[in-house]
Every structure is written in structure tokens, then in C-alpha cells.
Design an enzyme around this catalytic site. Structure first.
Site, PDB file in Angstrom:
ATOM      1  N   SER A 164     -21.806   1.070  41.052  1.00 62.76           N
ATOM      2  CA  SER A 164     -22.257   1.606  42.334  1.00 62.76           C
ATOM      3  C   SER A 164     -23.025   2.886  42.065  1.00 62.76           C
ATOM      4  O   SER A 164     -22.719   3.612  41.104  1.00 62.76           O
ATOM      5  CB  SER A 164     -21.061   1.905  43.240  1.00 62.76           C
ATOM      6  N   TYR A 178     -12.972   5.880  44.918  1.00 63.36           N
ATOM      7  CA  TYR A 178     -13.923   4.774  44.759  1.00 63.36           C
ATOM      8  C   TYR A 178     -14.969   5.111  43.701  1.00 63.36           C
ATOM      9  O   TYR A 178     -15.247   4.298  42.806  1.00 63.36           O
ATOM     10  CB  TYR A 178     -14.602   4.469  46.090  1.00 63.36           C
ATOM     11  N   LYS A 182     -15.699   3.206  39.969  1.00 61.04           N
ATOM     12  CA  LYS A 182     -16.980   2.612  39.585  1.00 61.04           C
ATOM     13  C   LYS A 182     -17.619   3.341  38.402  1.00 61.04           C
ATOM     14  O   LYS A 182     -18.305   2.728  37.573  1.00 61.04           O
ATOM     15  CB  LYS A 182     -17.937   2.613  40.777  1.00 61.04           C
ATOM     16  N   TYR A 223     -21.168   7.885  55.535  1.00 60.24           N
ATOM     17  CA  TYR A 223     -22.156   8.726  54.861  1.00 60.24           C
ATOM     18  C   TYR A 223     -23.031   9.510  55.843  1.00 60.24           C
ATOM     19  O   TYR A 223     -23.619  10.525  55.476  1.00 60.24           O
ATOM     20  CB  TYR A 223     -23.084   7.864  53.992  1.00 60.24           C
TER      21      TYR A 223
END
EC number: 1.1.1.252
Length: 283
Positions: A164, A178, A182, A223
Site C-alpha cells: 500500500s 495498517y 503493509k 483521509y
């Protein structure tokens, strides 16, 4: 179209691997396994691999009906496919999945480790349970998929992991777990590219930005300042204008096409790399 001939070299190091011209992009005769292929990016990976000639093992954990629809669509397009249920958070399931995949189609040439979960939360609020939930699938799961891929892939196979842009992007709030899960995948790829080179297996990571799947709008709102107040269309407008100089949003096919490049002869000299696919969002 006339056959393209390879130039005659003076040593073995001059030999061009694979065919020249458009045939180098073909995946005819290959067998691919895609984890988490019942929906979203994984679904489109499986579909596009099938369109380009692959037989496809469609892995899923829960979405039986969706996975069966993907299999039916691949067959309708002229290739072959089969479902294998397995939870990539359970190593025993991963081992069984690979064994079943090879039994079904006789070999594996391409493995796309796509399964993943998303998580948001301020570091002060992260519980051990949430940390383990995310890392079990996104990190531990991908590691053991890679381990079994090495054992079962043909010589010259392809392993494509799912990263990601959050593994590289700066200042992403409430995304430590998260992003960390990643970010580890990028290190895996660099190390595994060395370990797996003895079987001529390439190992790469695709690192998407925002991609319009069923989770897209909910994730985007995390976001966007005051994103909870925006409609889905307003989220799309914001993403297209603020996050990409190309002024559009990313689609699953954008990821699938890069995966197919990496899986083909065209991608044979690419290994240990992280390929950002974000429309220029992270430059």
C-alpha cells in the site's frame, strides 16, 4: 503476424528470455492463484489474468457466492478457473490451499497474495486484539503465502505481494497499525527476491493508492477533512482533484494490469521492487 526472431548472441548471456513482440505479454498456458479473489482488487486480478489466458485458482475465505461468480465469469471468457476456500490467517489453511491448487491444475506459475484487512485508530486506542487481527492477515498471512508459493511455484514463477502507498506515505493519521503491516511487505519482497532467486522466481509488491472498491468511499472519508459529511460523488470529486494530477480515481483494473505485466515475460527482469500504483498521489 510473422514470427519475431531473436538476434543471435555470442554467449549464453545474450539469449533473450521468452518471445519477442506482443507474445511476450501473453499468459496463455499459465496457472495463477489469487488470494482474496472474491471481490475488489483480487476479483479484478483474477478476471484479468483469466482474460489473458491464465487458468485461475480463486481463493476466498467467506464470500462463496462471489467467488463462484468470478469462476463462472472467467470460464465464460474462455479460460478455466476453480474456487478454493482458505483463511490466509491460518497457516494450515494456506498449506492446504496450495496443495489443492496444484491438484486442480497440475502446477502453479503465478501467485498473487492479495488478501488484506484495513484498520484505522489513534495509536493510543489500538488494542492487542486489533493489532493481531491486522498483522495476522496483512503481514503474517502474506509471509506464509510466500513460503508456500516458493515450494509450489514452477521454475521462473512469479510472486506478487500486496502492499500500500501507506507503507511509504508521510503523515497518515490514525493508520499506524495498517501502515506498519503493509510496510513490512516491502522488506519481505527485497529479502525474498534473493531467497527465491535459486528457482528464478521474481518477487514484487504492488502498492495501490485509493482504489474504487466496495470499501473505497468509507476509507476515503478517513483521509478527507470532514469527509463524513461528503456524499459518495463528492468523495470521488475530492479524490480525483486533490490526490491525482490525472484527475481521476483509481480502479481495480489499474492494479490488475500491472499485476499481469509482472506475471508475464515482460516483467521478468523486475524483482525485489515496490510498484506504486496511485495516479501520482505519492511522488
Amino acid at each position: 503476424m510473422p514470427a519475431v526472431t531473436q538476434p543471435r548472441g555470442e554467449s549464453k548471456y545474450d539469449a533473450i528470455p521468452g518471445p519477442l513482440g506482443p507474445q511476450s505479454a501473453s499468459l496463455e498456458g499459465k496457472v495463477a492463484l489469487v488470494t482474496g479473489a472474491g471481490r475488489g482488487i483480487g476479483r479484478e486480478m483474477a478476471m484479468e489474468l483469466g482474460r489473458r489466458g491464465c487458468k485461475v485458482i480463486v481463493n476466498y475465505a467467506n464470500s462463496t457466492e462471489s467467488a463462484e461468480e468470478v469462476v463462472a465469469a472467467i470460464k465464460k471468457n474462455g479460460s478455466d478457473a476453480a474456487c478454493v476456500k482458505a483463511n490466509v490467517g491460518v497457516v494450515e489453511d494456506i498449506v492446504r490451499m496450495f496443495e489443492e491448487a496444484v491438484k486442480i491444475f497440475g502446477k502453479l506459475d503465478i501467485v498473487c497474495s492479495n488478501s488484506g484487512v484495513v484498520s484505522f485508530g489513534h495509536v493510543k486506542d489500538v488494542t492487542p486484539e486489533e493489532f493481531d487481527r491486522v498483522f495476522t492477515i496483512n503481514t503474517r498471512g502474506q509471509f506464509f503465502v510466500a513460503r508456500e508459493a516458493y515450494k509450489h511455484l514452477e521454475i521462473g514463477g512469479r510472486l506478487i505481494l500486496m502492499g500500500s502507498i501507506t507503507g511509504q506515505a508521510k503523515a497518515v493519521p490514525k493508520h499506524a497499525v495498517y501502515s506498519g503491516s503493509k510496510g513490512a511487505i516491502e522488506t519481505f519482497a527485497r529479502c525474498m527476491a534473493i531467497d527465491m532467486a535459486d528457482k528464478k522466481i521474481t518477487v514484487n509488491v504492488v502498492a495501490p493508492g485509493g482504489i474504487k472498491t466496495d470499501m473505497y468511499h468509507a476509507v476515503c472519508r478517513e483521509y478527507i477533512p470532514n469527509g463524513e459529511n461528503l456524499s459518495n460523488e463528492e468523495v470521488d470529486e475530492y479524490a480525483a482533484s486533490a490526490w491525482s494530477p490525472l484527475h481521476r480515481v483509481g480502479l481495480p483494473i489499474d492494479i490488475a494490469r500491472v499485476v499481469c505485466f509482472l506475471a508475464s515475460n515482460d516483467g521478468g527482469w523486475v524483482t525485489g521492487k515496490v510498484i506504486g500504483i496511485d495516479g501520482g498521489a505519492c511522488m
